[in-house]
Design a protein around this motif. Sequence first.
Motif: not given
Lengths: 337, 619
Positions: B225-226, B221-222, B11
């Motif tokens: 993501r990147h 934290t979700e 990711e």
Amino acid sequence: MTTGAKYTRQDFQTDQEVRWCPGCGDYTILASVQNFMAEMGVDKEKIVFVSGIGCASRFPYYMNTYGVHAIHGRAPAIASGIAVARPELSVWVVAGDGDAMSIGGNHLIHALRRNINLKILVFNNQIYGLTKGQYSPTSELGKRTKSSPSGSIDFPFNPVSLALGAEATFVARTIDMDRAHTTEILNRAYEHKGSAFVEIYQNCNVFNDKAFIALTGKEERDLNRIPLVHGEKVVFGPDRDRGVIIEGGTARIVSVADVGIDAIHVHDATAASAGPAYALSRLSHGPFGPTPIGVFRSVDRPVYEETLQQQIHDAQAKKGGGDLAALIASAGTWTVA
Amino acid sequence: MSEAPTIDNSETEQVHTVAIRFAGDSGDGMQLAGARFTDASAIFGNDLSTFANFPAEIRAPAGTLPGVSSFQVHIADRDILTPGDQPDVLVAMNPAALKANLMDLAPAGIIVINTDAFDERNLARAGYAVNPLEDGSLDAYRVLKVPMEDLTKRALEGSGVKGRDALRSKNFFAVGLMTWMFQRPLEPTLEWIASKFAREPEVKAANELAFRAGFNLGETTEMFRHTYRVQPARLPAGTYTNVTGNQALAWGIMAAGQAARLPIFYASYPITPASDILHELARHRNFGVRTFQAEDEIAAAGAALGASFAGHLGVTGTSGPGLALKSETISLALMTELPLLIIDVQRGGPSTGLPTKTEQADLLMAMYGRHGESPLPIVAVATPADAFEVVVEAARIALKYMTPVILLSDGYIGTSTEPWLLPDLATLPDISVPFTVAPNGPDATFIPYLRDAKTLARPWAVPGTPGLEHRLGGLEKDGAGNVSYTPENHERMTLLREGKIRGIAADIPDAVVDADDGADVLVIGWGSSYGAILAGVRRVRAQGKKVARIHLRHLNPFPPNLGAVIGGYRRVLVPELNRGQLSRMLRAEYLIDATSYPKVQGQPFKAAEIEAKLTEMIG
Ligand code: SF4
């Protein structure tokens, strides 16, 4: 002052033809300055004269020293650069009243407050001479000139008050015709460490003749000159029967008999407060009646360029002489292989 | 992220370049945030270019559009030339920052928003009737909503720093978050905080906590993501530092003093955007540098000239309005033929104009903005690092030819940064000119205007030299230096001064022509447009088109080959941040039909603008 006979007045004369009007007070001042320089004891290659524009500003051309005939009003700025770069030089500024206090007013006051070791001689003739007779920032109210045919409506400067207000550490006034007094003041200015402001009343016999007659005329001068002598009571007049008292910050002329000699002000040029000197400067607002002559103020304060030298010295002692490559790399580097 | 990212499994997207803009209220510390992120990127090894954009007011009303301050940094894994036409990521600390910068953002760009500042009051101050976070107007972008103020306050709980004081650290929170998102090393920023706030342990702790909290938010934290990775650039081998133009200029002045073996005397009056040169030089008393903060611009020029008369390298720095005030003194320097370096960090004009924005509109003032016939040499800086070399060149000309020289930089160069391969000071040219110490005339006299046959320079004898006492002045003089008003003499002296400056052309390098064989169009640029022009030219070349390019360092006199080079092209394009000043000079000098491409928006050129103009011309 050393009296070594290293130089004579001739050593300070140049091959330039002096081009002031015959009878101009500038000739007398030039002679006083050249004579004083011969006595001053400074090698002439270490002397620099800087001027602006105006009759007085021709001065450097007639002094066989280093010199710059610069720009109207800018002499104190240019001289500041010379003195700060080379503190060992003896730097003199010559300016007229318009040059010093009108177009160059800003440079004058800042040079004075910084206390740069400049000897600033202001030839005050209360008129613009070189541009042929307009009123100047020291011309009296109501003066009729080409540019004020109905009378000047500009309230004039009192140059001594101005210099004191600008935090000058040395302030004096003298008169072109009085060569002995001029020489004494030049010497005091030279010996002072820091900026020295010397107002020289200078007669312009073409455009403002006899402006200073109250102080130079045979009959008038003893009546009107108030000699300021450090440590002595301020008394004047042919019979020394008039004196000055300072009350509530204001100076006033009195009859010595009326107040008693003990009440008369004792002049202290070295007083910590500029107040008494300022009060004395307000006794006249132009040379029309009783007017103080002499050294108003002479106090010690750190000299700008000496403090700068000290900062350089201290920084070098602390950090070393400075490595430019290290300085450039000090902001953070990275290496690409 | 101007190129298609390749997504890998972790990711982490590999991208070649990315431009990030930190924007907030002028009290939000965005310049600092940008600078920290930049330094970390520099140390990581990216090539980079930055652009600072800030209001003229120190504290414009909080939350308003005029109060927005921004810092853009462009990082890349290869050689880049500009801060980026469009930011890929916008960090908006309040509604005004969003509103003022959104139109610049790349399509589908990322917006990181400090949602805590999007209350009714701030929305109203920014002129939003409806909250843009709620009306769908940002749907075309990737919006990351972060309550930065609340999170910063929480991170600082127990640190002793509370309330409004805690909020001051929110810029470090933003830096922390970006540091995570772009996988920068943490150490450079932590070290900087530790050294900067060594004497304020509470502030140090607060900034560290905020910085780490920002970083950790990304990691845990979700929503994020990147991450993105911009590999180190393959810059030429060597050791680099990141430098602003004003800093390089200040160091260049010091280097010029060393190369000339003269003490530096720098006189200046505070003026945006040149003041940083004074600040930098004032720090280096141990190098023997004398700085003089004058009472006004005129006095600054005068004091510098006085120092030159006394045998120092006199330098005065300013911006446009100050150059106007100095013109009288520059003419005296020209008449007395003393070396003097005048630095103009140009800004938007006329008058106070756009004091914090950039422009190149003082060229004709440098060229002609004096009374009388008063030609002098002019050189210009192309990039922040270039300033170092150009100022040494300016000093070389001033000393060798005994003349004032004007160096043109600008606000963009002055405040932006680029990586700079550390110069090898041993290779600095020797620009020293010996003082004259012996009489040069008959009977042991000194003739101050006896000229060198080749350079036409007069001798430099400084006070303290016995036997060479002389007087200089602004009056016209004859060949020996005596005042002269005769008609023929004035013409002779005018031509002589003019010839001296013209003659410098033989002593400067030819202009370097970066040309494709068979190109029809020649682009001639100067100053800070360097990066945008070169980037634009590269893009045009990438389309297979042919173009030639010259970037001028010497603007008066021009390089000796310029006329001949221009003659080889059908069309000449001159992009500049003014209304066509260089273009006019080229037309006058070479009688060519140069096409001017002017821009006066207070902003640098974008590479895309140059590309579009060239594409239009080449067809
Ligand atoms: S105009 Fe006046 S001040 Fe000037 S030279 Fe003549 S007399 Fe002297």
